[in-house]
Design a protein around this motif. Sequence first.
Motif, mmCIF file in Angstrom:
data_model
loop_
_atom_site.group_PDB
_atom_site.id
_atom_site.type_symbol
_atom_site.label_atom_id
_atom_site.label_comp_id
_atom_site.label_asym_id
_atom_site.label_seq_id
_atom_site.Cartn_x
_atom_site.Cartn_y
_atom_site.Cartn_z
ATOM 1 N N LYS A 25 0.828 -1.210 0.000
ATOM 2 C CA LYS A 25 0.000 0.000 0.000
ATOM 3 C C LYS A 25 0.861 1.258 0.000
ATOM 4 O O LYS A 25 0.566 2.226 -0.699
ATOM 5 N N GLN A 26 1.936 1.245 0.764
ATOM 6 C CA GLN A 26 2.814 2.406 0.830
ATOM 7 C C GLN A 26 3.495 2.647 -0.511
ATOM 8 O O GLN A 26 3.553 3.787 -0.992
ATOM 9 N N MET A 27 4.013 1.602 -1.142
ATOM 10 C CA MET A 27 4.697 1.754 -2.426
ATOM 11 C C MET A 27 3.736 2.205 -3.517
ATOM 12 O O MET A 27 4.078 3.030 -4.364
ATOM 13 N N ARG A 28 2.523 1.675 -3.503
ATOM 14 C CA ARG A 28 1.528 2.115 -4.492
ATOM 15 C C ARG A 28 1.162 3.577 -4.275
ATOM 16 O O ARG A 28 0.983 4.325 -5.236
ATOM 17 N N GLY A 29 1.048 3.974 -3.034
ATOM 18 C CA GLY A 29 0.736 5.372 -2.730
ATOM 19 C C GLY A 29 1.834 6.307 -3.219
ATOM 20 O O GLY A 29 1.547 7.352 -3.819
ATOM 21 N N LEU A 30 3.095 5.935 -2.975
ATOM 22 C CA LEU A 30 4.208 6.745 -3.464
ATOM 23 C C LEU A 30 4.226 6.792 -4.988
ATOM 24 O O LEU A 30 4.508 7.839 -5.590
ATOM 25 N N SER A 31 3.907 5.676 -5.616
ATOM 26 C CA SER A 31 3.864 5.643 -7.070
ATOM 27 C C SER A 31 2.803 6.605 -7.609
ATOM 28 O O SER A 31 3.052 7.340 -8.566
#
Length: 92
Positions: A25-31
């Motif tokens: 979820k964190q990596m998708r949010g940063l993306s």
Amino acid sequence: MELRHEYEMTFKQGYHLGFRIAMVKQMRGLSHIYRKHNDTEMANFYWGEAKQWLGLARLVGRKFCPTESKQNTKLDLYGNIVRQALKGWLGC
């Protein structure tokens, strides 16, 4: 003693699963943030990281789930109820 060991292993597997899903979820949010700012290079980097974390989460999820949940079976509840009723009614 064995029950305690299984409980601890279940807790650890659940913790690892939750941590890896949080990282996805964190990596998708940063993306999405970088994509919004038109920085496609960083957006693609974080999207790739999210895919890696998702793969790790799936591996842990397979270990964490019991074997009964992995089986591809369909339950015929209505048919079972009818069979049980007929069995009792016919006296078989």
